[in-house]
Design a protein around this motif. Structure first.
Motif, PDB file in Angstrom:
ATOM      1  N   GLU A 146       0.804  -1.214   0.000  1.00 28.70           N
ATOM      2  CA  GLU A 146       0.000   0.000   0.000  1.00 28.70           C
ATOM      3  C   GLU A 146       0.841   1.270   0.000  1.00 28.70           C
ATOM      4  O   GLU A 146       0.503   2.250  -0.665  1.00 28.70           O
ATOM      5  N   ASN A 147       1.941   1.256   0.764  1.00 27.23           N
ATOM      6  CA  ASN A 147       2.708   2.484   0.907  1.00 27.23           C
ATOM      7  C   ASN A 147       3.857   2.595  -0.085  1.00 27.23           C
ATOM      8  O   ASN A 147       4.727   3.438   0.064  1.00 27.23           O
TER       9      ASN A 147
ATOM     10  N   THR B 295      -5.016   5.021  -4.896  1.00 24.48           N
ATOM     11  CA  THR B 295      -3.937   4.044  -4.752  1.00 24.48           C
ATOM     12  C   THR B 295      -2.591   4.702  -4.979  1.00 24.48           C
ATOM     13  O   THR B 295      -1.622   4.479  -4.241  1.00 24.48           O
TER      14      THR B 295
ATOM     15  N   GLN C 243      -1.555   7.093  -2.080  1.00 25.81           N
ATOM     16  CA  GLN C 243      -1.150   6.338  -0.902  1.00 25.81           C
ATOM     17  C   GLN C 243       0.250   5.762  -1.061  1.00 25.81           C
ATOM     18  O   GLN C 243       1.022   5.680  -0.107  1.00 25.81           O
TER      19      GLN C 243
ATOM     20  N   TYR D 261      -5.403   9.881   6.196  1.00 25.95           N
ATOM     21  CA  TYR D 261      -5.162   8.447   6.251  1.00 25.95           C
ATOM     22  C   TYR D 261      -3.712   8.146   6.595  1.00 25.95           C
ATOM     23  O   TYR D 261      -2.794   8.719   6.006  1.00 25.95           O
TER      24      TYR D 261
ATOM     25  N   PRO E  44      -1.115   5.165   6.352  1.00 27.62           N
ATOM     26  CA  PRO E  44      -0.996   3.838   5.720  1.00 27.62           C
ATOM     27  C   PRO E  44      -0.474   2.753   6.649  1.00 27.62           C
ATOM     28  O   PRO E  44      -0.879   1.593   6.532  1.00 27.62           O
TER      29      PRO E  44
ATOM     30  N   ASN F 298      -3.361   1.687   8.582  1.00 28.20           N
ATOM     31  CA  ASN F 298      -4.560   1.517   7.760  1.00 28.20           C
ATOM     32  C   ASN F 298      -5.762   2.144   8.459  1.00 28.20           C
ATOM     33  O   ASN F 298      -6.874   1.623   8.390  1.00 28.20           O
TER      34      ASN F 298
END
Length: 438
Positions: free
Chosen positions: A162-163, A250, A253, A401, A403, A406
């Protein structure tokens, strides 16, 4: 740092699977020479600023500068890739050569090998909103035959993929080739096709074992509606990936924040085995193959706006128009971050720093206590340290947010009581998670 975490195993496993299906390749084995340095870190081009660099000057046999690098050590059996080396901090495996180069050397035979992996201890480089980031290194790939697996790459802090991850240079089995790959989203599958990522596949890299070549990545955020990452070999672009291929949320992030820089030389494993259709290393593999790095540098241009908004001091407001506040304007580490009646004091003048996606007030950063990831972990003020506990990525619904956890910045139970300390909580799109940046 011992590489036994789930993230690290996932990352290395991904690097293996990303390039297995590349087809038959031509092996190029050349005599490896300990080449002298051919120049210092290039100065930044006009309009760019150097944000990180190392030219690896120092005495022959010395270790790396620990202000710039940390050693990642541990057995390859922990990495989830099948690689067989043990990564060490020994100067036999990682050392300066006295000519302005870094040598990472794999030593061994049979199933007993040692090698090295280094990483910047913090996330040192990111592209500002509306600007660009270039990360480049001049290096010579190792010879030695089957099993060698050199890499020059970047990794976002927090959850993988994700990151974000950007593999600027990978090759295998001393072949004269190079691949560039990005990783993002979720695993397995997702918009980045994890665990494969989106990559160029192995491309020709003539003479990359016999001399220095430059391997470069440019993250371009000047087109705020479709950012991009482009890979270059000796200044020639060979592969580009765009935000539009994976989706805005996406991409933000994964890449709208700072990342760490890594070099490593693995031995054996699923990737080299898959390419040769054999088990590597073999009895013919030569000990002492070395990846030699002449320099590494990261440059940025100034940002010019973008989404989310550019840096600027001012109030962050939430539910009922209350302001995010540093309690009593204290600069002590661990001081609570709370909601409070807006009053225009310096304790409420926040700056959003795009390159690191950090929030600053009174010279310090908004931080998740002890890097926690559980619902209800409190948010505090702390020295800015480029850790994943200080990453806050604005979302289109107004949430901030993080990451690593989460989770999102949260006003507990939608409180409107001044003095309520903020926390992290599962992202839900509620009004108590909607924040208006300065």
């Amino acid at each position: 740092m011992i590489l036994t975490s789930t993230l690290q195993r996932k990352t290395l496993f991904r690097r293996t699977t990303a390039l297995l299906a590349t087809g038959a390749l031509t092996v190029l084995l050349t005599a490896f020479g300990n080449a002298p340095a051919q120049g210092a870190v290039p100065p930044p081009p006009s309009g760019w600023t150097t944000v990180f660099s190392d030219d690896f000057n120092g005495a022959a046999g010395a270790g790396v500068n620990t202000s710039n690098w940390m050693y990642n050590t541990g057995p390859g059996s922990n990495f989830g890739t099948g690689e067989i080396e043990t990564m060490t901090s020994s100067t036999q495996n990682v050392h300066l050569d006295g000519n302005g180069n870094l040598d990472i050397t794999a030593i061994g035979s049979g199933s007993n090998w040692t090698s090295g992996r280094i990483q910047t201890p913090s996330a040192v480089a990111g592209a500002p909103a509306g600007g660009k980031l270039e990360v480049t290194a001049s290096l010579q790939q190792p010879t030695g035959g089957l099993g060698y697996w050199p890499a020059f790459w970047m990794l976002g802090q927090g959850q993988w993929p994700e990151n974000g991850e950007i593999d600027i240079m990978e090759d295998v089995n001393a072949r004269s080739q190079v691949a560039g790959t990005i990783h993002c989203g979720v695993s397995p599958g997702g918009p980045c096709n994890e665990g494969n990522g989106i990559g160029s596949g192995l491309q020709n890299c003539g003479g990359c074992q016999s001399g220095f070549h430059t391997y470069t990545m440019i993250l371009d955020r000047t087109n705020t509606s479709n950012e991009s990452i482009t890979f270059y070999l000796d200044g020639n672009a060979y592969f580009t990936v765009t935000e539009g291929q994976v989706g805005t949320s996406t991409w933000q992030q994964a890449y709208d924040h700072n990342l760490t820089i890594l070099f490593d030389l693995a031995m054996g494993g699923a990737f080299p085995n898959g390419v040769c259709g054999c088990t590597t290393p073999t009895g013919a593999t030569t000990s002492g193959g070395t990846m030699t790095v002449q320099y590494v540098a990261a440059y940025t241009t100034n940002g010019g706006g973008g989404n989310p908004p550019p840096p600027g001091g001012g109030a962050i407001t939430g539910i009922a128009g209350l302001c995010v506040d540093d309690r009593s304007a204290s600069t002590a580490n661990g001081n609570p971050i709370q909601i409070y009646t807006c009053n225009g004091t310096n304790a409420q003048q926040w700056t959003f720093v795009q390159a690191g996606t950090t929030l600053h007030v009174l010279g310090k950063c908004m931080d998740i206590t002890s890097g926690g990831t559980a619902n209800g972990t409190l948010v505090q003020l702390y020295d800015c340290n480029n850790t994943a506990a200080q990453v806050w990525i604005p979302q289109s619904n107004g949430s901030l947010y993080n990451p690593q956890s989460n989770k999102c910045l949260d006003d507990p139970a939608s409180s409107t009581t001044p003095g309520t300390q903020l926390q992290i909580w599962d992202c839900n799109g509620g009004a108590n998670q909607s924040w208006h940046l300065p």
